[in-house]
Design an enzyme around this catalytic site. Structure first.
Site, short mmCIF file in Angstrom:
data_model
loop_
_atom_site.label_atom_id
_atom_site.label_comp_id
_atom_site.label_asym_id
_atom_site.label_seq_id
_atom_site.Cartn_x
_atom_site.Cartn_y
_atom_site.Cartn_z
CD GLU A 219 47.98 39.50 40.07
OE1 GLU A 219 49.19 39.63 40.35
OE2 GLU A 219 47.56 39.46 38.90
CD GLU A 318 46.16 42.61 36.89
OE1 GLU A 318 47.07 41.93 36.36
OE2 GLU A 318 46.28 43.16 38.00
#
Length: 425
Positions: A219, A318
């Site tokens: 991320e 995710e």
């Protein structure tokens, strides 16, 4: 048709976006492919909160500093947690945590439930420390143990570099909250050195049967970073892993860019076995929280349709069952929930009281969560598969795969449907 004409036909063929991943697979077979991202499906789970602390996953570690209605003394991340405890005390506390948070029986249960892979987040500090770091080490021993357990229970592994020096996103799950220093000073080069360490050990023959992917960085906050510099980092990180002899997939996280953004980056023939990792949530803005359940499902289904169009193999690295952001400290220590109007100037959508414990969920909400999970599963089957976030949490049931399966909210077996064909795939 001669070879030149054939190549020209392929280059200008409208089906190129679909044929290229197949070519990628063929090339990988010759190089010793250890996972077929073209045809096989990952049904996996994240082992979060283990080697990178997250207060919302294990609040008990942080609660010693909490007072009623006062989180001002609570460390907001692992950096400040270890800094507050000091090296010796932090080492003792975290050794116990690493030893106990995930055990062999967890891996055994994952296999029982039908999972075939785990994604293991870990910070740079497990491999190499900066001079001023308060972090402590010792995680690698437990990572190696996890790989042994994964091998024993036939679970494949992604090793995910979840935190970079200076932080790549300012999230607590990077190790250092409210900082965005990844691209400053020598931090990028330092991160590349860490990836080289990871590649030399876990990209080698000893782990080819279990490690099927190494994620360069979790991320990175693309909208706040220099994307050209980030691309250079991805290219060099890829090269470092390949130079180490690794044939495993090189995973790049989408950096919060739209699906399809990375289609023209790290492409064949120069780059092979590249996978894009997408993270899918719908609770981190007021606009998402105000969606109806039908709107949530439409968005989830579109993830699947969009993923089918991408050039690269892709996996939902995710996702969760969450339709609220009510889990304590999900948004960070000292921050409330948008859902209850207590954070980020959000309007009030409702009280969080009945959503924290699954036993108090309204029946309609329970049904909606099941619908949402099933739609996401259907969507991610259009891709290389998925890793749910997370295997377990102390108090955050919407993020707790084990708890959701036990409660009958998450489909088990995974193909079981109470609401079939919501997406029309």
């Amino acid at each position: 048709m001669n070879l030149t004409l054939l190549l020209l036909a392929l280059i200008f063929s409208p089906s190129l976006i679909f044929s290229l991943p197949t070519a990628n697979k063929v090339k990988l077979v010759k190089k010793g492919l250890n996972w077929d991202y073209q045809n096989a499906k990952i049904h996996g789970v994240n082992l979060g909160g283990w080697f990178v602390l997250e207060p919302f996953i294990t609040p008990s570690l942080f609660d010693i500093y909490s007072k009623p209605n006062d989180d001002s003394q609570v460390p907001v991340d692992e950096y400040h947690f270890t800094q507050k405890l000091g090296k010796d005390a932090a080492q003792q506390v975290l050794e116990q945590h690493w030893k106990t948070w995930y055990k062999e029986n967890d891996f055994k249960m994952m296999l029982k439930y039908g999972l075939n892979a785990v994604r293991i987040p870990i910070g740079y500090w497990a491999f190499k420390l900066l001079d001023y770091d308060p972090y402590v080490q010792g995680q690698v021993k437990y990572l190696d143990r996890a790989l042994d357990w994964a091998r024993k229970y036939n679970l494949k592994v992604w090793i995910d570099l979840h935190g970079a020096p200076g932080s790549q996103n300012g999230f607590d799950n990077s190790g250092l909250r409210d900082s965005l220093g990844f691209q400053q000073g020598n931090n990028v080069n330092f991160t590349l050195e860490v990836l080289e360490i990871i590649g030399k050990k876990y990209g080698g023959p000893e782990y080819e049967d279990v490690v099927i992917g190494i994620e360069l960085l979790n991320e990175p906050l693309g909208p706040s970073l220099d994307l050209n510099y980030l691309k250079e980092f991805f290219q060099q990180g890829y090269q470092n892993l390949r130079n180490s002899g690794s044939v495993q997939a090189v995973i790049i996280q989408d950096a919060f860019q739209p699906m399809g953004y990375w289609d023209n980056f790290l492409t064949l023939d120069q780059y092979w076995n590249v996978v894009v990792d997408h993270h899918h949530y719908q609770v981190f803005s007021a606009g998402e929280l105000q969606r109806s359940i039908d709107d949530h499902i439409t968005v989830a289904c579109n993830w699947g349709w969009d993923a089918k169009k991408e050039y690269h193999w892709n996996v939902a690295g995710e996702w969760s069952a969450a339709l609220t952001d009510c889990a304590r400290w999900l948004n960070g220590v000292g921050r409330g929930a948008r859902f209850s109007g207590d954070f980020d100037n959000s309007p009030y959508f409702g009280s969080c009281d009945c959503y924290v414990n699954i036993a108090t969920w309204p029946s309609e909400y329970r049904t909606n969560v099941r619908r949402y999970i099933e739609a996401q599963l259907d969507a991610f089957e259009q891709t290389g598969g998925w890793f749910f976030w997370n295997w377990k949490c102390e108090n955050a049931i919407e993020w707790d795969l084990q708890g959701l399966i036990t409660a009958g909210v998450f489909p088990y077996p995974f193909y079981n449907r109470q609401f079939p064909n919501q997406c029309g795939f």
